[in-house]
Design a protein around this motif. Structure first.
Motif, PDB file in Angstrom:
ATOM      1  N   LEU A  81     -26.719  66.232 -54.072  1.00 53.14           N
ATOM      2  CA  LEU A  81     -27.544  65.111 -53.825  1.00 53.14           C
ATOM      3  C   LEU A  81     -28.271  64.958 -54.817  1.00 53.14           C
ATOM      4  CD1 LEU A  81     -28.972  62.866 -52.223  1.00 53.14           C
ATOM      5  CD2 LEU A  81     -30.661  64.746 -51.182  1.00 53.14           C
ATOM      6  N   ILE A  82     -28.343  63.612 -55.390  1.00 55.96           N
ATOM      7  CA  ILE A  82     -29.465  63.268 -56.790  1.00 55.96           C
ATOM      8  C   ILE A  82     -30.254  62.401 -55.910  1.00 55.96           C
ATOM      9  CG2 ILE A  82     -29.707  62.072 -58.629  1.00 55.96           C
ATOM     10  CD1 ILE A  82     -26.741  62.628 -59.393  1.00 55.96           C
ATOM     11  N   ALA A  83     -31.672  62.670 -55.841  1.00 52.72           N
ATOM     12  CA  ALA A  83     -32.631  61.705 -55.313  1.00 52.72           C
ATOM     13  C   ALA A  83     -33.772  61.462 -56.297  1.00 52.72           C
ATOM     14  CB  ALA A  83     -33.335  62.705 -54.376  1.00 52.72           C
ATOM     15  N   VAL A  84     -33.898  60.030 -56.470  1.00 51.24           N
ATOM     16  CA  VAL A  84     -34.777  59.317 -57.544  1.00 51.24           C
ATOM     17  C   VAL A  84     -35.664  58.263 -56.968  1.00 51.24           C
ATOM     18  CG1 VAL A  84     -34.674  58.329 -59.868  1.00 51.24           C
ATOM     19  CG2 VAL A  84     -32.661  59.699 -59.074  1.00 51.24           C
ATOM     20  N   THR A  85     -36.939  58.548 -57.387  1.00 55.22           N
ATOM     21  CA  THR A  85     -37.964  57.830 -56.613  1.00 55.22           C
ATOM     22  C   THR A  85     -38.931  57.313 -57.706  1.00 55.22           C
ATOM     23  OG1 THR A  85     -39.817  57.383 -55.102  1.00 55.22           O
ATOM     24  CG2 THR A  85     -39.556  59.694 -56.141  1.00 55.22           C
ATOM     25  N   PRO A  86     -39.274  55.989 -57.837  1.00 50.42           N
ATOM     26  CA  PRO A  86     -40.329  55.576 -58.328  1.00 50.42           C
ATOM     27  C   PRO A  86     -41.730  56.469 -58.198  1.00 50.42           C
ATOM     28  CG  PRO A  86     -39.974  53.794 -56.903  1.00 50.42           C
ATOM     29  CD  PRO A  86     -38.912  54.832 -56.805  1.00 50.42           C
ATOM     30  N   ILE A  87     -42.684  56.575 -58.860  1.00 52.58           N
ATOM     31  CA  ILE A  87     -43.765  57.344 -58.576  1.00 52.58           C
ATOM     32  C   ILE A  87     -45.041  56.464 -58.535  1.00 52.58           C
ATOM     33  CG2 ILE A  87     -45.632  59.117 -59.385  1.00 52.58           C
ATOM     34  CD1 ILE A  87     -42.887  60.149 -58.646  1.00 52.58           C
ATOM     35  N   PHE A  88     -45.798  55.966 -57.404  1.00 51.68           N
ATOM     36  CA  PHE A  88     -46.839  55.385 -57.311  1.00 51.68           C
ATOM     37  C   PHE A  88     -48.014  56.438 -57.024  1.00 51.68           C
ATOM     38  CE2 PHE A  88     -43.419  52.396 -55.874  1.00 51.68           C
ATOM     39  CZ  PHE A  88     -43.303  51.649 -56.814  1.00 51.68           C
ATOM     40  N   SER A  89     -49.162  56.078 -57.452  1.00 51.18           N
ATOM     41  CA  SER A  89     -50.403  56.950 -57.064  1.00 51.18           C
ATOM     42  C   SER A  89     -49.982  58.607 -57.233  1.00 51.18           C
ATOM     43  CB  SER A  89     -50.846  56.409 -55.814  1.00 51.18           C
ATOM     44  OG  SER A  89     -51.373  55.183 -55.749  1.00 51.18           O
ATOM     45  N   ALA A  90     -49.296  59.013 -58.205  1.00 46.36           N
ATOM     46  CA  ALA A  90     -49.182  60.341 -58.542  1.00 46.36           C
ATOM     47  C   ALA A  90     -48.365  60.887 -57.651  1.00 46.36           C
ATOM     48  CB  ALA A  90     -50.450  60.980 -58.525  1.00 46.36           C
ATOM     49  N   SER A  91     -47.592  60.094 -56.594  1.00 49.57           N
ATOM     50  CA  SER A  91     -46.613  60.673 -55.905  1.00 49.57           C
ATOM     51  C   SER A  91     -45.283  59.836 -55.662  1.00 49.57           C
ATOM     52  CB  SER A  91     -47.171  61.050 -54.180  1.00 49.57           C
ATOM     53  OG  SER A  91     -46.400  61.825 -53.376  1.00 49.57           O
ATOM     54  N   TYR A  92     -44.351  60.168 -54.746  1.00 45.74           N
ATOM     55  CA  TYR A  92     -42.935  59.492 -54.420  1.00 45.74           C
ATOM     56  C   TYR A  92     -43.502  58.248 -53.531  1.00 45.74           C
ATOM     57  CZ  TYR A  92     -43.878  63.054 -50.557  1.00 45.74           C
ATOM     58  OH  TYR A  92     -44.452  63.814 -49.762  1.00 45.74           O
ATOM     59  N   SER A  93     -42.736  57.262 -53.856  1.00 42.43           N
ATOM     60  CA  SER A  93     -43.058  55.916 -52.895  1.00 42.43           C
ATOM     61  C   SER A  93     -42.833  56.150 -51.543  1.00 42.43           C
ATOM     62  CB  SER A  93     -41.753  54.736 -53.391  1.00 42.43           C
ATOM     63  OG  SER A  93     -40.720  55.206 -52.936  1.00 42.43           O
ATOM     64  N   GLY A  94     -43.499  55.095 -50.765  1.00 41.35           N
ATOM     65  CA  GLY A  94     -43.469  55.029 -49.217  1.00 41.35           C
ATOM     66  C   GLY A  94     -42.123  54.798 -48.847  1.00 41.35           C
ATOM     67  N   LEU A  95     -41.201  54.125 -49.453  1.00 39.60           N
ATOM     68  CA  LEU A  95     -39.951  53.973 -48.982  1.00 39.60           C
ATOM     69  C   LEU A  95     -38.976  55.240 -48.979  1.00 39.60           C
ATOM     70  CD1 LEU A  95     -37.772  51.823 -48.277  1.00 39.60           C
ATOM     71  CD2 LEU A  95     -37.341  51.475 -50.755  1.00 39.60           C
ATOM     72  N   PHE A  96     -39.380  55.950 -50.262  1.00 40.69           N
ATOM     73  CA  PHE A  96     -38.683  57.277 -50.457  1.00 40.69           C
ATOM     74  C   PHE A  96     -38.966  58.219 -49.205  1.00 40.69           C
ATOM     75  CE2 PHE A  96     -38.043  61.464 -52.274  1.00 40.69           C
ATOM     76  CZ  PHE A  96     -36.654  61.418 -52.702  1.00 40.69           C
ATOM     77  N   LYS A  97     -40.227  58.313 -49.109  1.00 41.30           N
ATOM     78  CA  LYS A  97     -40.640  59.306 -48.009  1.00 41.30           C
ATOM     79  C   LYS A  97     -40.224  58.943 -46.447  1.00 41.30           C
ATOM     80  CE  LYS A  97     -43.432  62.749 -46.411  1.00 41.30           C
ATOM     81  NZ  LYS A  97     -43.536  62.602 -44.819  1.00 41.30           N
ATOM     82  N   THR A  98     -40.453  57.414 -46.197  1.00 41.71           N
ATOM     83  CA  THR A  98     -39.790  56.952 -44.890  1.00 41.71           C
ATOM     84  C   THR A  98     -38.422  57.615 -44.437  1.00 41.71           C
ATOM     85  OG1 THR A  98     -41.203  55.107 -45.087  1.00 41.71           O
ATOM     86  CG2 THR A  98     -39.185  55.064 -43.603  1.00 41.71           C
ATOM     87  N   PHE A  99     -37.604  57.445 -45.814  1.00 37.08           N
ATOM     88  CA  PHE A  99     -36.049  58.113 -45.706  1.00 37.08           C
ATOM     89  C   PHE A  99     -36.243  59.350 -45.439  1.00 37.08           C
ATOM     90  CE2 PHE A  99     -32.273  59.633 -47.482  1.00 37.08           C
ATOM     91  CZ  PHE A  99     -31.391  58.876 -47.043  1.00 37.08           C
ATOM     92  N   VAL A 100     -36.920  60.223 -46.040  1.00 34.76           N
ATOM     93  CA  VAL A 100     -36.883  61.640 -45.769  1.00 34.76           C
ATOM     94  C   VAL A 100     -37.461  61.823 -44.362  1.00 34.76           C
ATOM     95  CG1 VAL A 100     -37.801  63.872 -46.383  1.00 34.76           C
ATOM     96  CG2 VAL A 100     -37.271  62.255 -48.250  1.00 34.76           C
TER      97      VAL A 100
END
Length: 200
Positions: A81-100
């Motif tokens: 798996l390759i997992a890439v996210t933009p960083i907002f407020s020093a953490s992964y995006s909400g969309l990325f976290k929702t997927f996880v």
């Protein structure tokens, strides 16, 4: 030549997206590194922005809809798996976290993972180690040592980004090549007799 599957998850929000660009470059690097090891790989790209509503529905209902189900199966069944996210407020995006959050808790156990992140400034680069690594450690994934962060200025800064991509891709290729291929479950391999189904 043996084959493997590679899931590439991009949480970029725009089109075009630097997050997707980094995901594609990482995927190209892994494909090349595995080919050098005598392994063909079939990358399957998941653009999370296309499934934002599906992910929200899953959070509310507790079940994936018909559009999201194959996406979750792609990620859970991949050899790497390759997992890439933009960083907002020093953490992964909400969309990325929702997927996880909607992944099965054992979906990535033992799966080799390469982490990547993008941001407008290099000040966010520690998010790879302080936010993303702990998240994937919780999921019991096997994360490669080199994470790849790309700020806006990295795209035209010479060979540094390319070198990091090559190193990280080689590390993921080593892990993927060392484990047996994940075989997709055959739903017809052991069917339940119709008479048994009728008996309940």
């Amino acid at each position: 030549m043996s084959t493997r599957t590679l899931a590439v998850v991009s949480a970029g929000l725009s089109t075009p997206s630097s997050t997707r660009l980094l995901a594609d470059r990482l995927a190209d690097g892994v494909v090349a590194a595995l080919r050098e090891r005598g392994i063909e790989v079939r990358p399957e790209v998941v653009e999370l922005r296309e499934h934002a509503r599906d992910l929200a529905d899953h959070l509310v209902t507790g079940f994936p809809n018909a559009a999201l189900r194959p996406v979750l199966e792609t990620v859970a069944g991949a050899d790497g798996l390759i997992a890439v996210t933009p960083i907002f407020s020093a953490s992964y995006s909400g969309l990325f976290k929702t997927f996880v959050d909607v992944l099965d808790r054992d979906a990535l156990t033992g799966t080799p993972v390469l982490l990547g992140a993008t941001a407008g400034t290099a000040r966010h680069q520690l998010a790879l180690d302080h936010a993303m690594r702990p998240l994937f450690a919780y999921l019991h994934a096997t994360v490669v040592p080199t994470g790849v962060f790309a700020a806006s200025e990295d795209w035209g800064s010479g060979p540094e980004l390319a070198d990091r991509i090559t190193r990280a891709a080689s590390e993921l290729a080593d892990l993927v090549a060392a484990r047996p291929a994940t075989a997709a479950a055959d739903p017809f391999a052991d069917p339940t007799p119709f008479e048994q189904l009728l008996r309940g």
